[in-house]
Design a protein around this motif. Structure first.
Motif, PDB file in Angstrom:
ATOM      1  N   THR A  24       0.790  -1.018  -0.020  1.00 33.62           N
ATOM      2  CA  THR A  24       0.151   0.119  -0.038  1.00 33.62           C
ATOM      3  C   THR A  24       0.896   1.419   0.117  1.00 33.62           C
ATOM      4  OG1 THR A  24      -1.842  -1.237   1.082  1.00 33.62           O
ATOM      5  CG2 THR A  24      -1.733   1.297   1.196  1.00 33.62           C
ATOM      6  N   LYS A  25       0.500   2.049  -0.775  1.00 32.16           N
ATOM      7  CA  LYS A  25       1.213   3.672  -0.892  1.00 32.16           C
ATOM      8  C   LYS A  25       0.087   4.467  -0.464  1.00 32.16           C
ATOM      9  CE  LYS A  25       3.722   6.829  -3.729  1.00 32.16           C
ATOM     10  NZ  LYS A  25       4.345   7.172  -5.121  1.00 32.16           N
ATOM     11  N   ILE A  26       0.315   5.311   0.571  1.00 33.86           N
ATOM     12  CA  ILE A  26      -0.518   6.484   0.745  1.00 33.86           C
ATOM     13  C   ILE A  26       0.082   7.994   0.645  1.00 33.86           C
ATOM     14  CG2 ILE A  26      -1.892   7.571   2.784  1.00 33.86           C
ATOM     15  CD1 ILE A  26      -1.648   4.883   4.010  1.00 33.86           C
ATOM     16  N   GLY A  27      -0.892   8.775  -0.156  1.00 41.24           N
ATOM     17  CA  GLY A  27      -0.016   9.892  -0.354  1.00 41.24           C
ATOM     18  C   GLY A  27      -1.087  11.115  -0.196  1.00 41.24           C
ATOM     19  N   VAL A  28      -0.582  12.263   0.438  1.00 42.29           N
ATOM     20  CA  VAL A  28      -1.198  13.273   1.010  1.00 42.29           C
ATOM     21  C   VAL A  28      -0.463  14.606   0.571  1.00 42.29           C
ATOM     22  CG1 VAL A  28      -2.340  11.929   2.946  1.00 42.29           C
ATOM     23  CG2 VAL A  28      -0.436  13.605   3.307  1.00 42.29           C
ATOM     24  N   GLY A  29      -1.624  15.766   0.446  1.00 45.41           N
ATOM     25  CA  GLY A  29      -0.756  16.969  -0.072  1.00 45.41           C
ATOM     26  C   GLY A  29      -1.638  18.075   0.149  1.00 45.41           C
ATOM     27  N   TRP A  30      -1.271  19.465  -0.248  1.00 45.80           N
ATOM     28  CA  TRP A  30      -1.941  20.652  -0.355  1.00 45.80           C
ATOM     29  C   TRP A  30      -1.154  21.291  -1.140  1.00 45.80           C
ATOM     30  CZ3 TRP A  30       0.915  25.258   2.190  1.00 45.80           C
ATOM     31  CH2 TRP A  30      -0.119  26.265   1.764  1.00 45.80           C
ATOM     32  N   ILE A  31      -2.009  22.158  -2.015  1.00 43.21           N
ATOM     33  CA  ILE A  31      -1.425  22.750  -3.104  1.00 43.21           C
ATOM     34  C   ILE A  31      -2.366  24.314  -3.092  1.00 43.21           C
ATOM     35  CG2 ILE A  31      -1.488  23.197  -5.673  1.00 43.21           C
ATOM     36  CD1 ILE A  31      -1.857  20.275  -5.592  1.00 43.21           C
ATOM     37  N   ARG A  32      -1.517  25.395  -2.791  1.00 46.48           N
ATOM     38  CA  ARG A  32      -2.297  26.728  -2.872  1.00 46.48           C
ATOM     39  C   ARG A  32      -1.779  27.507  -4.223  1.00 46.48           C
ATOM     40  NH1 ARG A  32      -2.653  30.686   2.070  1.00 46.48           N
ATOM     41  NH2 ARG A  32      -4.624  29.476   2.319  1.00 46.48           N
ATOM     42  N   ASN A  33      -2.899  28.189  -4.771  1.00 42.37           N
ATOM     43  CA  ASN A  33      -2.593  28.881  -5.915  1.00 42.37           C
ATOM     44  C   ASN A  33      -2.972  30.436  -5.717  1.00 42.37           C
ATOM     45  OD1 ASN A  33      -4.049  29.298  -9.162  1.00 42.37           O
ATOM     46  ND2 ASN A  33      -2.161  29.894  -8.604  1.00 42.37           N
ATOM     47  N   ASN A  34      -2.007  31.487  -5.824  1.00 36.46           N
ATOM     48  CA  ASN A  34      -2.554  32.836  -5.759  1.00 36.46           C
ATOM     49  C   ASN A  34      -2.307  33.475  -6.972  1.00 36.46           C
ATOM     50  OD1 ASN A  34      -3.380  33.888  -3.119  1.00 36.46           O
ATOM     51  ND2 ASN A  34      -1.631  32.596  -2.344  1.00 36.46           N
ATOM     52  N   VAL A  35      -3.354  34.185  -7.615  1.00 36.99           N
ATOM     53  CA  VAL A  35      -3.347  34.951  -8.745  1.00 36.99           C
ATOM     54  C   VAL A  35      -3.545  36.514  -8.287  1.00 36.99           C
ATOM     55  CG1 VAL A  35      -4.392  35.528 -10.910  1.00 36.99           C
ATOM     56  CG2 VAL A  35      -4.369  33.048 -10.238  1.00 36.99           C
ATOM     57  N   ALA A  36      -2.567  37.080  -8.610  1.00 42.53           N
ATOM     58  CA  ALA A  36      -2.512  38.513  -8.364  1.00 42.53           C
ATOM     59  C   ALA A  36      -2.593  39.187  -9.652  1.00 42.53           C
ATOM     60  CB  ALA A  36      -1.116  39.177  -7.380  1.00 42.53           C
ATOM     61  N   ALA A  37      -3.740  39.569  -9.964  1.00 44.70           N
ATOM     62  CA  ALA A  37      -3.955  40.286 -11.485  1.00 44.70           C
ATOM     63  C   ALA A  37      -4.860  41.217 -11.087  1.00 44.70           C
ATOM     64  CB  ALA A  37      -4.278  39.249 -12.392  1.00 44.70           C
ATOM     65  N   ALA A  38      -5.510  41.616 -12.078  1.00 43.30           N
ATOM     66  CA  ALA A  38      -6.734  42.877 -11.974  1.00 43.30           C
ATOM     67  C   ALA A  38      -7.650  42.519 -10.752  1.00 43.30           C
ATOM     68  CB  ALA A  38      -7.611  42.968 -13.066  1.00 43.30           C
ATOM     69  N   THR A  39      -7.865  41.308 -10.648  1.00 43.50           N
ATOM     70  CA  THR A  39      -8.723  40.838  -9.411  1.00 43.50           C
ATOM     71  C   THR A  39      -7.949  39.674  -8.737  1.00 43.50           C
ATOM     72  OG1 THR A  39     -10.076  39.078 -10.696  1.00 43.50           O
ATOM     73  CG2 THR A  39     -10.836  41.265 -10.405  1.00 43.50           C
ATOM     74  N   HIS A  40      -7.844  39.738  -7.619  1.00 44.91           N
ATOM     75  CA  HIS A  40      -7.134  38.386  -6.665  1.00 44.91           C
ATOM     76  C   HIS A  40      -7.962  37.291  -6.575  1.00 44.91           C
ATOM     77  CE1 HIS A  40      -5.713  36.321  -3.021  1.00 44.91           C
ATOM     78  NE2 HIS A  40      -4.688  36.591  -3.696  1.00 44.91           N
ATOM     79  N   LEU A  41      -7.420  36.073  -6.883  1.00 44.10           N
ATOM     80  CA  LEU A  41      -8.165  34.787  -6.594  1.00 44.10           C
ATOM     81  C   LEU A  41      -7.254  33.931  -5.884  1.00 44.10           C
ATOM     82  CD1 LEU A  41     -10.369  32.970  -7.392  1.00 44.10           C
ATOM     83  CD2 LEU A  41      -9.208  32.371  -9.307  1.00 44.10           C
ATOM     84  N   GLN A  42      -7.781  33.255  -4.662  1.00 47.50           N
ATOM     85  CA  GLN A  42      -6.877  32.209  -3.995  1.00 47.50           C
ATOM     86  C   GLN A  42      -7.578  30.665  -4.138  1.00 47.50           C
ATOM     87  OE1 GLN A  42      -4.911  33.098  -0.228  1.00 47.50           O
ATOM     88  NE2 GLN A  42      -6.379  31.261   0.370  1.00 47.50           N
TER      89      GLN A  42
END
Length: 363
Positions: free
Chosen positions: A250-268
């Protein structure tokens, strides 16, 4: 003097004769039949062949190495991506849209020049047990399975389990505009040094039983590039932290990915995932993964959220041929419209079921 030159020529010829070189043709063809419901606001369903990926994207490539002596090797990679259903080129219509690079490697690491996978892709690959499949976490962020950089210089070194890597691109994406794999940001513009630049970095540790990785990835925009990065002052930043553990079959994987877009409007956005692969026999394996997606706009509020559940079974008919089935279910909040299938569509606020049965041949 004649004897001296003769000895030198003989030594050079013998060095050339002992040099080892190789060129390999390889590839994957992966396709099948897929189904998903609620593809429109009225609830219509779709049955057909997938357009972007099956269990893995189809590709073929050439790679080669040349022994330079003294522990150094020269190498090259040319890798094409295509759609089995139509024969069309992926990655913005590029002949070698997956990779096109040349480099030198040694015990100190490798230096790579050209279009190449960047560190975001390497950081995710070991912990994400589902990978770039038709039902996967990549459906929340189309950059993740396309984390490659044009016009890039890359370094990667592995030392006693520790991996250090980085890329720097002078113009991250010269093809387009044609979706996430081609954003028309070629850069290298006179008078604007930062237009379309990109840099990524990786720190990872891998052992026989576990591994952890973290990466940092910053893309800049440019005039005429695909929105929202249509200005060199705008940035798109990805951070990845993940890990895996191997417990027998068995292989178990976990993770977190954050994306920040700093443009005309901000999106996270934030993606949290956990999954496992279990080998019943060397030929039969099962994968399962849960993914939670959160999106926040300029006001910092939770604008949209989704939860994806995926289950997959794989059976090897031979060393190179696999049959598989994948089932995914997407739970969308009232404002979310994230499809369960790569390249699919879904009505806003509708949940969606996706099923695929496929055949994969590797060569």
């Amino acid at each position: 003097m004649k004897m001296k030159w003769g000895a030198l020529l003989l030594g050079a010829a013998s060095g050339l004769a002992s040099a080892q070189s190789s060129v390999t043709l390889y590839g994957i063809i992966d396709s099948g039949i897929s189904y998903y419901d609620h593809a429109t606001a009225s609830g219509g369903s779709v049955v057909g062949m997938p357009t972007l990926t099956g269990e893995t994207p189809s590709r073929w490539g050439l790679k080669g190495t040349e022994d330079l002596g003294g522990g150094y090797k020269a190498f090259f990679v040319l890798e094409n991506g295509f759609q089995p259903g139509t024969g069309a080129l992926n990655y913005g219509g590029r002949l070698f849209g997956r990779q096109a690079n040349v480099g030198v490697s040694s015990d100190y690491g490798s230096l790579t020049l050209g279009r190449q996978m960047n560190m975001t892709m390497y950081a995710i690959s070991n912990a994400d047990v589902i990978g770039p499949s038709i039902h996967s976490l990549n459906n929340f962020d189309s950059y993740l399975p396309n984390a490659r950089s044009d016009n890039a210089v890359g370094y990667m070194g592995k030392f006693h389990g520790v991996t250090l890597g980085a890329t720097y691109s002078f113009g991250r994406d010269a093809a387009g505009p044609a979706g996430p794999a081609a954003t028309n940001c070629g850069g290298q513009v006179p008078g604007n040094f930062i237009a379309c630049r990109q840099y990524t970095a990786l720190l990872a540790y891998d052992s026989a039983s576990f591994g952890v990785a973290a990466s940092y990835d910053v893309m800049r925009g440019g005039a005429g590039a695909s929105a929202p990065l249509n200005n060199s002052a705008y940035t798109d930043t990805h951070n990845v932290v993940d890990g895996y553990v191997v417990l027998g079959p068995t292989k178990i994987g976990v993770g977190w990915i954050r994306n920040n877009v700093a443009a005309a409007t901000h999106l996270q956005t934030d993606i949290f995932f956990a999954g496992a692969t279990y080998f019943v026999t060397p030929n039969l394996s099962f994968d399962a993964q849960g993914v939670r997606y959160l999106q926040r706009g300029s006001a910092g509020k939770n604008d949209a959220s989704s939860t994806l559940l995926v289950a997959r079974a794989n059976y090897l008919l031979s060393k190179r041929v696999t049959v598989y089935t994948s089932v995914g279910y997407m739970f969308n909040s009232a404002l979310a419209a994230n499809p369960v299938a790569a390249g699919g569509t879904v009505g806003a606020g509708l949940d969606q079921l996706g099923v695929m049965v496929g055949l994969q041949h590797r060569f």
